[in-house]
Motif scaffolding. Structure first.
Motif, PDB file in Angstrom:
ATOM      1  N   SER A  43       0.805  -1.226   0.000  1.00  0.00           N
ATOM      2  CA  SER A  43       0.000   0.000   0.000  1.00  0.00           C
ATOM      3  C   SER A  43       0.840   1.279   0.000  1.00  0.00           C
ATOM      4  O   SER A  43       0.319   2.363  -0.231  1.00  0.00           O
ATOM      5  CB  SER A  43      -0.919   0.019   1.234  1.00  0.00           C
ATOM      6  N   GLN A  44       2.148   1.163   0.237  1.00  0.00           N
ATOM      7  CA  GLN A  44       2.978   2.353   0.414  1.00  0.00           C
ATOM      8  C   GLN A  44       3.267   3.123  -0.875  1.00  0.00           C
ATOM      9  O   GLN A  44       3.303   4.353  -0.861  1.00  0.00           O
ATOM     10  CB  GLN A  44       4.281   1.984   1.117  1.00  0.00           C
ATOM     11  N   PRO A  45       3.497   2.454  -2.016  1.00  0.00           N
ATOM     12  CA  PRO A  45       3.764   3.229  -3.242  1.00  0.00           C
ATOM     13  C   PRO A  45       2.644   4.203  -3.589  1.00  0.00           C
ATOM     14  O   PRO A  45       2.915   5.348  -3.986  1.00  0.00           O
ATOM     15  CB  PRO A  45       3.913   2.145  -4.317  1.00  0.00           C
ATOM     16  N   ALA A  46       1.389   3.766  -3.445  1.00  0.00           N
ATOM     17  CA  ALA A  46       0.266   4.642  -3.774  1.00  0.00           C
ATOM     18  C   ALA A  46       0.276   5.882  -2.888  1.00  0.00           C
ATOM     19  O   ALA A  46       0.087   7.009  -3.368  1.00  0.00           O
ATOM     20  CB  ALA A  46      -1.060   3.887  -3.620  1.00  0.00           C
ATOM     21  N   LEU A  47       0.509   5.690  -1.583  1.00  0.00           N
ATOM     22  CA  LEU A  47       0.545   6.820  -0.651  1.00  0.00           C
ATOM     23  C   LEU A  47       1.727   7.732  -0.955  1.00  0.00           C
ATOM     24  O   LEU A  47       1.606   8.962  -0.940  1.00  0.00           O
ATOM     25  CB  LEU A  47       0.632   6.296   0.785  1.00  0.00           C
ATOM     26  N   LEU A  48       2.866   7.128  -1.258  1.00  0.00           N
ATOM     27  CA  LEU A  48       4.081   7.890  -1.552  1.00  0.00           C
ATOM     28  C   LEU A  48       3.877   8.787  -2.775  1.00  0.00           C
ATOM     29  O   LEU A  48       4.127  10.001  -2.730  1.00  0.00           O
ATOM     30  CB  LEU A  48       5.246   6.931  -1.797  1.00  0.00           C
ATOM     31  N   TYR A  49       3.390   8.171  -3.856  1.00  0.00           N
ATOM     32  CA  TYR A  49       3.214   8.943  -5.094  1.00  0.00           C
ATOM     33  C   TYR A  49       2.081   9.965  -4.983  1.00  0.00           C
ATOM     34  O   TYR A  49       2.147  11.044  -5.569  1.00  0.00           O
ATOM     35  CB  TYR A  49       2.980   8.006  -6.274  1.00  0.00           C
ATOM     36  N   ASN A  50       1.049   9.639  -4.237  1.00  0.00           N
ATOM     37  CA  ASN A  50      -0.053  10.583  -4.055  1.00  0.00           C
ATOM     38  C   ASN A  50       0.430  11.837  -3.323  1.00  0.00           C
ATOM     39  O   ASN A  50       0.122  12.968  -3.718  1.00  0.00           O
ATOM     40  CB  ASN A  50      -1.185   9.922  -3.270  1.00  0.00           C
ATOM     41  N   ASN A  51       1.204  11.638  -2.268  1.00  0.00           N
ATOM     42  CA  ASN A  51       1.752  12.785  -1.530  1.00  0.00           C
ATOM     43  C   ASN A  51       2.705  13.599  -2.405  1.00  0.00           C
ATOM     44  O   ASN A  51       2.739  14.828  -2.343  1.00  0.00           O
ATOM     45  CB  ASN A  51       2.483  12.312  -0.278  1.00  0.00           C
ATOM     46  N   ALA A  52       3.470  12.885  -3.224  1.00  0.00           N
ATOM     47  CA  ALA A  52       4.419  13.571  -4.103  1.00  0.00           C
ATOM     48  C   ALA A  52       3.678  14.391  -5.165  1.00  0.00           C
ATOM     49  O   ALA A  52       4.092  15.512  -5.497  1.00  0.00           O
ATOM     50  CB  ALA A  52       5.342  12.556  -4.770  1.00  0.00           C
ATOM     51  N   GLN A  53       2.579  13.830  -5.700  1.00  0.00           N
ATOM     52  CA  GLN A  53       1.792  14.580  -6.690  1.00  0.00           C
ATOM     53  C   GLN A  53       1.236  15.865  -6.082  1.00  0.00           C
ATOM     54  O   GLN A  53       1.232  16.927  -6.714  1.00  0.00           O
ATOM     55  CB  GLN A  53       0.630  13.712  -7.208  1.00  0.00           C
ATOM     56  N   GLN A  54       0.759  15.777  -4.850  1.00  0.00           N
ATOM     57  CA  GLN A  54       0.222  16.963  -4.183  1.00  0.00           C
ATOM     58  C   GLN A  54       1.315  18.021  -3.978  1.00  0.00           C
ATOM     59  O   GLN A  54       1.075  19.225  -4.183  1.00  0.00           O
ATOM     60  CB  GLN A  54      -0.386  16.560  -2.842  1.00  0.00           C
ATOM     61  N   MET A  55       2.493  17.576  -3.577  1.00  0.00           N
ATOM     62  CA  MET A  55       3.590  18.526  -3.380  1.00  0.00           C
ATOM     63  C   MET A  55       4.001  19.152  -4.707  1.00  0.00           C
ATOM     64  O   MET A  55       4.263  20.373  -4.781  1.00  0.00           O
ATOM     65  CB  MET A  55       4.794  17.831  -2.737  1.00  0.00           C
ATOM     66  N   LEU A  56       4.030  18.362  -5.761  1.00  0.00           N
ATOM     67  CA  LEU A  56       4.398  18.873  -7.075  1.00  0.00           C
ATOM     68  C   LEU A  56       3.444  19.988  -7.502  1.00  0.00           C
ATOM     69  O   LEU A  56       3.884  21.046  -7.965  1.00  0.00           O
ATOM     70  CB  LEU A  56       4.376  17.736  -8.099  1.00  0.00           C
ATOM     71  N   CYS A  57       2.146  19.755  -7.343  1.00  0.00           N
ATOM     72  CA  CYS A  57       1.154  20.771  -7.695  1.00  0.00           C
ATOM     73  C   CYS A  57       1.345  22.042  -6.860  1.00  0.00           C
ATOM     74  O   CYS A  57       1.242  23.163  -7.379  1.00  0.00           O
ATOM     75  CB  CYS A  57      -0.261  20.229  -7.501  1.00  0.00           C
ATOM     76  N   LYS A  58       1.606  21.848  -5.580  1.00  0.00           N
ATOM     77  CA  LYS A  58       1.744  23.001  -4.677  1.00  0.00           C
ATOM     78  C   LYS A  58       2.947  23.852  -5.059  1.00  0.00           C
ATOM     79  O   LYS A  58       2.876  25.091  -5.073  1.00  0.00           O
ATOM     80  CB  LYS A  58       1.865  22.509  -3.237  1.00  0.00           C
ATOM     81  N   ILE A  59       4.045  23.195  -5.392  1.00  0.00           N
ATOM     82  CA  ILE A  59       5.251  23.944  -5.757  1.00  0.00           C
ATOM     83  C   ILE A  59       5.055  24.690  -7.076  1.00  0.00           C
ATOM     84  O   ILE A  59       5.360  25.873  -7.199  1.00  0.00           O
ATOM     85  CB  ILE A  59       6.460  22.987  -5.860  1.00  0.00           C
ATOM     86  N   LEU A  60       4.537  23.990  -8.075  1.00  0.00           N
ATOM     87  CA  LEU A  60       4.375  24.620  -9.394  1.00  0.00           C
ATOM     88  C   LEU A  60       3.371  25.769  -9.352  1.00  0.00           C
ATOM     89  O   LEU A  60       3.486  26.730 -10.101  1.00  0.00           O
ATOM     90  CB  LEU A  60       3.937  23.575 -10.423  1.00  0.00           C
ATOM     91  N   SER A  61       2.366  25.655  -8.466  1.00  0.00           N
ATOM     92  CA  SER A  61       1.335  26.702  -8.395  1.00  0.00           C
ATOM     93  C   SER A  61       1.907  28.041  -7.921  1.00  0.00           C
ATOM     94  O   SER A  61       1.293  29.088  -8.118  1.00  0.00           O
ATOM     95  CB  SER A  61       0.196  26.267  -7.468  1.00  0.00           C
ATOM     96  N   LYS A  62       3.079  28.017  -7.294  1.00  0.00           N
ATOM     97  CA  LYS A  62       3.711  29.271  -6.855  1.00  0.00           C
ATOM     98  C   LYS A  62       4.285  30.048  -8.036  1.00  0.00           C
ATOM     99  O   LYS A  62       4.514  31.259  -7.938  1.00  0.00           O
ATOM    100  CB  LYS A  62       4.818  28.973  -5.848  1.00  0.00           C
ATOM    101  N   TYR A  63       4.554  29.336  -9.129  1.00  0.00           N
ATOM    102  CA  TYR A  63       5.181  29.964 -10.288  1.00  0.00           C
ATOM    103  C   TYR A  63       4.266  30.029 -11.514  1.00  0.00           C
ATOM    104  O   TYR A  63       4.362  30.948 -12.316  1.00  0.00           O
ATOM    105  CB  TYR A  63       6.438  29.175 -10.708  1.00  0.00           C
ATOM    106  N   LEU A  64       3.387  29.013 -11.672  1.00  0.00           N
ATOM    107  CA  LEU A  64       2.657  28.818 -12.926  1.00  0.00           C
ATOM    108  C   LEU A  64       1.146  28.859 -12.714  1.00  0.00           C
ATOM    109  O   LEU A  64       0.640  28.523 -11.643  1.00  0.00           O
ATOM    110  CB  LEU A  64       3.023  27.464 -13.549  1.00  0.00           C
ATOM    111  N   SER A  65       0.429  29.242 -13.782  1.00  0.00           N
ATOM    112  CA  SER A  65      -1.038  29.160 -13.805  1.00  0.00           C
ATOM    113  C   SER A  65      -1.393  27.962 -14.675  1.00  0.00           C
ATOM    114  O   SER A  65      -1.024  27.915 -15.856  1.00  0.00           O
ATOM    115  CB  SER A  65      -1.627  30.440 -14.395  1.00  0.00           C
ATOM    116  N   PHE A  66      -2.114  26.969 -14.102  1.00  0.00           N
ATOM    117  CA  PHE A  66      -2.340  25.729 -14.859  1.00  0.00           C
ATOM    118  C   PHE A  66      -3.599  25.010 -14.394  1.00  0.00           C
ATOM    119  O   PHE A  66      -4.158  25.280 -13.333  1.00  0.00           O
ATOM    120  CB  PHE A  66      -1.141  24.786 -14.705  1.00  0.00           C
ATOM    121  N   GLU A  67      -4.026  24.072 -15.224  1.00  0.00           N
ATOM    122  CA  GLU A  67      -5.007  23.054 -14.868  1.00  0.00           C
ATOM    123  C   GLU A  67      -4.266  21.728 -14.843  1.00  0.00           C
ATOM    124  O   GLU A  67      -3.479  21.427 -15.760  1.00  0.00           O
ATOM    125  CB  GLU A  67      -6.157  23.005 -15.875  1.00  0.00           C
ATOM    126  N   HIS A  68      -4.530  20.925 -13.826  1.00  0.00           N
ATOM    127  CA  HIS A  68      -3.759  19.694 -13.611  1.00  0.00           C
ATOM    128  C   HIS A  68      -4.650  18.470 -13.718  1.00  0.00           C
ATOM    129  O   HIS A  68      -5.796  18.473 -13.262  1.00  0.00           O
ATOM    130  CB  HIS A  68      -3.107  19.736 -12.226  1.00  0.00           C
TER     131      HIS A  68
END
Length: 546
Positions: free
Chosen positions: A196-221
């Protein structure tokens, strides 16, 4: 909360109305009464009561049959409270099995027992409303994902459909330029993690990726699977400045932070800059192709580094099969799906060395199947249920022939499902269209608008409506408008010309003509006949907006 009382004894009707009035609860309002189930069924359609208090034994249609008919006829039937005599306990229990929330014994009925039953119904209505709100949020999320997926693959059948769905989702695409980024997350030691850990790991990483990019870019994800996602970026500044000050700094920051927090690497393919939303599919195709050339040493690749913009048209694009695939998924058409497979098979075999492009095409079809079918994730998962990693076994395919075998399994499984569902699909489609029309009646929906909202052609919708509905498309809208007009009249709040305007008729004269044709009497006569049902305090009120 509105209540419909159904009993073949007038004294019982009057007695229950008096009890409800004695409760001094403004939330409980009797909207109508009926003396049998058949009349009650028509009133449910007209008045939409929240609760029906009904006797069990009645002429024409009894209380049990009324419950059954309501559940079959209405998407959201009212709640039922049954009235029974001592000798009718068996019927009362049967009514509970059909979904009635309570039964009350007539001889023991008091204001308190009635109030308790109504409170129970009110509590259930509140829970259903909360559940409905949650379901609506989920549906809007799925609708948004399908919209973005259609944008990436150029699947809109017209500009009108694109604009309507933008409006419904409250999305804006008004930038001078756009760009698509295709990303992949990977962790070299993910296979060592618990199930069950890969799903949780990648899900958290996807959320962080969106949060970081949103500081610089305007997008739909949009997330495509655990590791892959896309960002449709709106560019408002000079493109060269955008690359230097926004795009590359944000991707670099995201890559560093993802590795620091999760030991995850980020790869990104950067598509071409395009001028319109309709060209985002071109940017997406080039971004996916660029992603294939990334590596641990070169995690960020621009499509322009490998291709001229004109050569991007040579990249495999699922829109080549847009028309056929749209038809197959809309209509559960297994023959069309098989035809698409044969065309893909021929294309793949003609280019056996183009593994990357064939993988890209197969991935697109997988995402299309999951996104555009109402329960696509479930269907596709069941098709590949015997594979260790389910439908993601696609990413273990290492040759074009293996990709073809995987694709054939997908299409054969979909064809089996389509053959089972085709009969029920068209009927459900019409029910959904009717519900959409009812919800948008005052916005005057046209055939083209409704067809665009459901992603089908106007001609197909018209033919389907005529075949499966009680009325043709235009006639159905007219019937629903007249029903809505009758409800407006019964409130006593509107003048005839106001109702005509609200419902989109050219003028009051034309509205009156149509009303008389449908109802057999003029609006004025209808109001006169029903004036005794309009509360006195409503009769003198000035008109207000609905």
């Amino acid at each position: 909360m509105t209540i419909l009382i159904v009993d073949d004894e007038p004294l019982t009707q009057i007695g229950i109305q008096s009890m409800i009035s004695s409760l001094n609860k403004a939330d409980f309002t009797v909207c109508a009464t009926a003396s049998n189930g058949a009349a009650a069924l028509d009133l449910i359609e007209q008045k939409h009561p929240d609760i029906v208090i009904t006797d069990i034994k009645m002429p024409q249609m009894n209380g049990l049959d009324l419950i059954k008919a309501s559940q079959e006829r209405f998407d959201t039937p009212p709640l039922f409270i049954m009235l029974t005599n001592f000798e009718e306990f068996a019927y009362a229990k049967e009514a509970l099995n059909y979904g009635a929330i309570e039964y009350l014994i007539k001889l023991e009925l008091t204001p308190d027992t009635l109030l308790n039953a109504l409170k129970k119904a009110d509590s259930k209505l509140l829970k259903e409303a909360q559940s409905s709100k949650h379901n609506q949020s989920v549906r809007m999320l799925l609708f948004r994902e399908r919209f973005l997926f259609s944008l990436l693959h150029d699947l809109f059948i017209s500009d009108e459909q694109f604009e309507l769905q933008c409006r419904d989702l409250k999305l804006q695409f008004n930038a001078p330029n756009y760009l698509v980024i295709s990303t992949q997350l990977f962790n070299e030691r993910v296979k060592e993690l618990a199930e069950s850990q890969p799903a949780l790991l990648y899900n958290n990483a996807q959320q962080m990726l969106c949060k970081i990019l949103s500081k610089y870019l305007s997008f739909e994800h949009i997330t495509l699977d655990l590791q892959h996602s896309c960002f449709i970026c709106s560019i408002y500044e000079n493109p060269s400045d955008y690359y230097k000050t926004s795009l590359f700094p944000s991707l670099k920051a995201a890559n560093e932070m993802l590795f620091d927090y999760f030991s995850i690497h980020l790869k990104a393919g950067i598509g071409y800059i395009v001028n319109t939303p309709g060209e985002c599919s071109l940017s997406y195709s080039s971004a996916r192709e660029a992603l294939l050339h990334t590596s641990s040493t070169t995690p960020l690749i621009q499509a322009a580094d490998y291709y001229t913009k004109d050569s991007a048209h040579d990249i495999f694009n699922i829109s080549l099969f847009r028309s056929s695939l749209t038809q197959a998924y809309e209509e559960y058409d297994s023959k069309t799906l098989q035809s698409v497979y044969l065309s893909l098979e021929e294309l793949f075999l003609m280019h056996p060395s183009h593994y990357a492009q064939c993988m890209d095409a197969t991935s697109n079809i997988l995402f299309l199947s999951i996104s555009l079918l109402s329960d696509g994730e479930k269907i596709v998962s069941e098709i590949f249920s015997n594979d260790i990693d389910g439908y993601r076994s696609l990413y273990r395919m290492t040759s074009v022939s293996q990709l073809l075998s995987w694709l054939k399994k997908l299409f054969n499984g979909l064809c089996d499902v389509f053959d089972q569902r085709k009969k029920d699909y068209k009927t459900q489609m019409i029910r959904n269209v009717e519900a959409y029309i009812d919800q948008h009646l005052t916005s005057h929906p046209s055939l083209n608008e409704v067809a665009a909202a459901f992603g089908i052609s106007p001609n197909y919708l018209s033919a389907l409506f005529k075949k499966l509905s009680k009325y043709g498309f235009s006639e159905y809208i007219t019937q629903r408008k007249i029903e809505q007009a009758k409800q407006y009249m019964q409130t006593g709040n509107y003048k005839v010309y106001e109702i005509a305007d609200l419902l989109g008729f050219e003028n009051a004269f034309y509205f009156s003509k149509v009303f008389k044709k449908v109802e057999g009497i003029s609006p004025k006569d209808y109001i006169s006949l029903n004036s005794k049902f309009i509360p006195e305090n409503k009769a003198d009120q000035s008109p207000s907006a609905p």
